[in-house]
Design a protein around this motif. Structure first.
Motif, short mmCIF file in Angstrom:
data_model
loop_
_atom_site.label_atom_id
_atom_site.label_comp_id
_atom_site.label_asym_id
_atom_site.label_seq_id
_atom_site.Cartn_x
_atom_site.Cartn_y
_atom_site.Cartn_z
N GLU A 1 0.84 -1.21 0.00
CA GLU A 1 0.00 0.00 0.00
C GLU A 1 0.87 1.26 0.00
O GLU A 1 0.52 2.26 -0.62
CB GLU A 1 -0.93 0.00 1.22
CG GLU A 1 -1.78 1.27 1.35
CD GLU A 1 -2.49 1.66 0.06
OE1 GLU A 1 -2.57 2.88 -0.21
OE2 GLU A 1 -2.98 0.76 -0.67
N ARG A 2 2.02 1.21 0.67
CA ARG A 2 2.93 2.36 0.65
C ARG A 2 3.41 2.62 -0.76
O ARG A 2 3.47 3.78 -1.21
CB ARG A 2 4.11 2.08 1.58
CG ARG A 2 5.01 3.30 1.79
CD ARG A 2 6.28 2.92 2.55
NE ARG A 2 5.95 2.07 3.69
CZ ARG A 2 6.72 1.06 4.09
NH1 ARG A 2 7.84 0.76 3.44
NH2 ARG A 2 6.39 0.34 5.15
N CYS B 1 1.87 1.87 -3.52
CA CYS B 1 0.75 2.40 -4.31
C CYS B 1 0.46 3.85 -3.97
O CYS B 1 0.18 4.67 -4.85
CB CYS B 1 -0.50 1.55 -4.07
SG CYS B 1 -0.38 -0.15 -4.71
N SER B 2 0.55 4.20 -2.70
CA SER B 2 0.32 5.58 -2.28
C SER B 2 1.36 6.51 -2.87
O SER B 2 1.04 7.62 -3.33
CB SER B 2 0.35 5.65 -0.75
OG SER B 2 0.20 6.98 -0.30
N ARG B 3 2.61 6.08 -2.90
CA ARG B 3 3.67 6.91 -3.48
C ARG B 3 3.45 7.08 -4.98
O ARG B 3 3.74 8.16 -5.54
CB ARG B 3 5.03 6.27 -3.21
CG ARG B 3 5.46 6.37 -1.76
CD ARG B 3 6.78 5.67 -1.52
NE ARG B 3 7.19 5.78 -0.12
CZ ARG B 3 8.25 5.17 0.40
NH1 ARG B 3 9.01 4.40 -0.38
NH2 ARG B 3 8.56 5.32 1.68
N ARG C 1 0.63 7.24 -6.48
CA ARG C 1 -0.43 8.25 -6.64
C ARG C 1 0.14 9.66 -6.49
O ARG C 1 -0.19 10.56 -7.26
CB ARG C 1 -1.53 8.02 -5.61
CG ARG C 1 -2.31 6.71 -5.78
CD ARG C 1 -3.46 6.62 -4.79
NE ARG C 1 -4.02 5.27 -4.77
CZ ARG C 1 -3.72 4.35 -3.87
NH1 ARG C 1 -2.87 4.63 -2.89
NH2 ARG C 1 -4.25 3.14 -3.93
N GLU C 2 1.00 9.84 -5.49
CA GLU C 2 1.63 11.15 -5.31
C GLU C 2 2.49 11.52 -6.51
O GLU C 2 2.45 12.65 -6.99
CB GLU C 2 2.51 11.13 -4.05
CG GLU C 2 1.77 11.13 -2.73
CD GLU C 2 2.74 11.24 -1.57
OE1 GLU C 2 3.00 12.37 -1.11
OE2 GLU C 2 3.26 10.20 -1.13
N ALA D 1 -4.39 6.36 -10.00
CA ALA D 1 -3.77 7.59 -9.53
C ALA D 1 -4.36 8.81 -10.20
O ALA D 1 -4.38 9.90 -9.63
CB ALA D 1 -2.26 7.54 -9.77
#
Length: 637
Positions: free
Chosen positions: A250-251, A253-255, A257-258, A300
């Protein structure tokens, strides 16, 4: 050799690498967009499939110059890089029997007694790079690349890949190769090393800068390896390790998106991405990040926007001369060109671009395939602190320019040209030098070239290694010392389609200075010299220079052929002058514009130059977009 935390392979060959069950999703009619991509991958593969006898060996020899690694490794690289396209294609069309020849090549290359064996590796070995393609093929398409092998062949394959845990590698994106190999071995129930994988992931974590950005081992080097390596591999990891390592997945994937929110600014509406940094011969691998988003099901951006970005980018590359004789990709950028290449760019290296087709492994029912392309709304100016860029976009969106300060690379060919010019453009790209003995050899577009006066033949230098730099929302500043007694501080003020450069020079020796603008194709360009500046036009491109009282001479430099990434032969507008011992300030304006009406009078284009005046330490610039001032002294504190 059996390491700690590994499952033994040697005790029972039949049991050592038992395949996990795999399921193929139910088939529906393939979406039209997916069929287009399938057809394109097949076009890239066709020249190779015409020679199955070579593919069967796992070695494919292409002519095209040397590299830092041996010929046999070059041939193996060509074969394995094709798997970046072959494996996703196999997922999309599992019944394509012609792809089985690649399995034969893998069997031959990993059998230690085969005359085509890829060999035992060592520290910092190029073969580690190519293992990533094979590992990804095992993850994407085990039905072909694993289940069809005998137990002994599976053991040979697992043993060959497992070598990546035995030897040292660079603390860069290379560590993801170790990660992917161990994930693939784990997924196939083979011997793998949790310790080595965790250590690699921990080291990669230290390269994270924030806001989705990584540096590739060197804090001043932030380039396309962020999207096409760090995020690409981490999204593959997230896809296959979501259950085993959900927090890290998840980390990642979150990065992503950013990062996507920043990365979209690197693309013009034409589909071109900013030519910047090393490894540009991988071309449309710049779009691989968007493909990985689809593969990992990370929305994203709206799927329609991702589709527009990716397909426009691929269409842009279809309209180039990247395909050479025999239908093979060439080393180069928009045309065959080994001058701009890296030492690790062999004839088969460009097939890293096939990473962009990862999304072919996605089910036909995925919403990406159903989405309608949507334009992406990007700001006209965006400050990107991590890569140290001020990214500016034309009102039409068809031109993007990145103004940089603080980027640096000490490991790669032409690093000064690839990282430290004043501006990088989607329409005008940049040049690399062939030599330094004349302005035409250096091809100094969008940089300040400096030589010591008085030499029979001037030896020019351009900025490499800045001593100080600042990037703000209004300007970019950098300081450079070509010699210990010469300091040049430059402020660059973007006002698209213009930008202003202010050079403050403090010198203990006499200098020759040449300030270069945007290069144009040499042939079919029309150049004009006016009292207050010079302008050149080539079809929809206009390049101009204005001197604001610096008493410089206007000249057009015909650069050495094959120095530019887009145009085989170029002319570069330059302001040249001699600078005496002491200190002084030079102010120049540069135009780089796409024009919809090439019939516009050149003097009209030039008349759009901003007004500029300097009073003491305060520079004031007035243009159609408003008025702007900067105090030079304050920016130095």
């Amino acid at each position: 050799m059996v390491r700690e935390n590994r499952h033994s392979v040697g005790e029972g060959i039949e049991d050592g690498c038992a395949p996990r069950s795999s399921r193929i999703s139910p088939r529906i009619d393939m979406p039209a967009d997916k069929r287009r991509l399938v057809a394109r991958v097949k076009q890239f593969l066709e020249p190779f499939l015409a020679h199955p006898e070579m593919l069967q060996t796992g070695l494919y020899a292409l002519s095209g110059g040397g590299s830092v690694y041996a010929p046999r490794i070059r041939h193996m690289e060509t074969f394995l890089r094709l798997l970046w396209g072959v494996a996703p294609l196999g997922c999309a069309q599992p019944d394509d029997a012609r792809l089985n020849v690649f399995v034969e090549g893998v069997i031959a290359g990993t059998h230690p007694d085969s005359p085509h064996y890829w060999g035992d590796i060592g520290p910092f070995d190029q073969r580690m790079v190519e293992m990533a393609a094979l590992a990804t093929a095992l993850l994407l398409h085990p039905e072909r690349f694993w289940d069809t092998l005998t137990s002994r062949q599976q053991q040979h394959l697992a043993t060959w890949l497992g070598q990546i845990n035995d030897y040292e590698m660079p603390a860069t994106n290379w560590l993801f190769f170790r990660v992917l190999v161990n994930v693939a071995l784990k997924q196939r129930n083979c011997a793998w090393s949790p310790r080595h994988m965790e250590e690699a992931l921990d080291t990669l974590e230290q390269l994270y800068l924030g806001n989705g950005w990584y540096c590739d081992g060197f804090v001043d080097q932030i380039d396309y390896y962020v999207p096409m390596a760090f995020h690409y591999y981490s999204l593959i990891y997230a896809k296959f390790m979501a259950l085993d390592d959900p927090l890290r997945a998840e980390r990642f994937c979150s990065r992503a998106r950013e990062f996507a929110a920043n990365y979209v600014h690197w693309f013009a509406s034409t589909g071109a991405s900013i030519p910047f940094g090393r490894s540009l011969t991988y071309r449309f691998a710049h779009g691989a990040f968007f493909s990985a988003l689809v593969f990992a099901d990370v929305e994203a951006l709206p799927w329609g926007q991702i589709k527009q970005l990716l397909f426009r980018h691929l269409e842009y590359w279809d309209d180039t001369e990247m395909i050479g004789e025999g239908g093979y990709l060439t080393v180069g950028y928009k045309y065959p060109n080994v001058v701009m290449a890296e030492g690790y760019n062999a004839a088969g290296s460009p097939y890293w671009a096939l990473k962009t087709y990862l999304l072919l492994a996605v089910n036909d029912a995925h919403p990406f395939w159903q989405a309608e392309p949507q334009p992406v709304d990007c700001a006209h100016v965006q400050l990107q602190r991590e890569p140290r860029m001020l990214v500016c976009r034309s009102p039409e969106g068809d031109e993007v320019q990145a103004f940089t300060a603080g980027q640096h690379s000490s490991q790669h060919a032409h690093a000064d040209a690839k990282y430290e010019k004043f501006v990088y453009s989607t329409s005008f790209a940049f040049s690399v030098p062939k030599g330094r003995l004349a302005l035409r050899q250096g091809a100094f577009d969008n940089c300040l070239a400096v030589a010591e006066a008085g030499r029979a033949v001037p030896l020019y230098e351009s900025a490499y290694g800045l001593s100080d730099d600042t990037v703000t929302e209004q300007f970019v500043r950098r300081t450079w010392q070509p010699w210990p007694d010469v300091t040049i501080t430059t402020w660059v003020v973007p006002l698209l389609p213009w930008h202003i450069r202010v050079h403050r020079v403090v010198s203990g020796r006499r200098l020759l200075l040449a300030d270069g603008g945007f290069a144009l194709p040499k042939f079919e360009s029309t150049v004009h010299n006016f009292e207050r500046g010079q302008l050149g036009v080539h079809r929809q491109l206009a390049s101009g220079v204005v001197d604001y009282g610096s008493h410089a001479d206007y000249t057009w430099v015909e650069a050495e052929p094959n120095t530019h990434l887009l145009f085989p032969a170029t002319v570069i507008p330059m302001l040249t002058q001699e600078f005496s011992i002491g200190d002084g300030t030079l102010i120049h304006g540069f135009l780089g514009q796409r024009v919809s009406d090439a019939s516009l009078p050149p003097d009209r284009l030039l008349s759009s130059a901003p007004e500029v005046w300097l009073v003491g330490d305060v520079l004031t610039v007035r243009s159609s977009s408003g008025e702007w001032s900067v105090n030079f002294v304050e920016t130095l504190t």
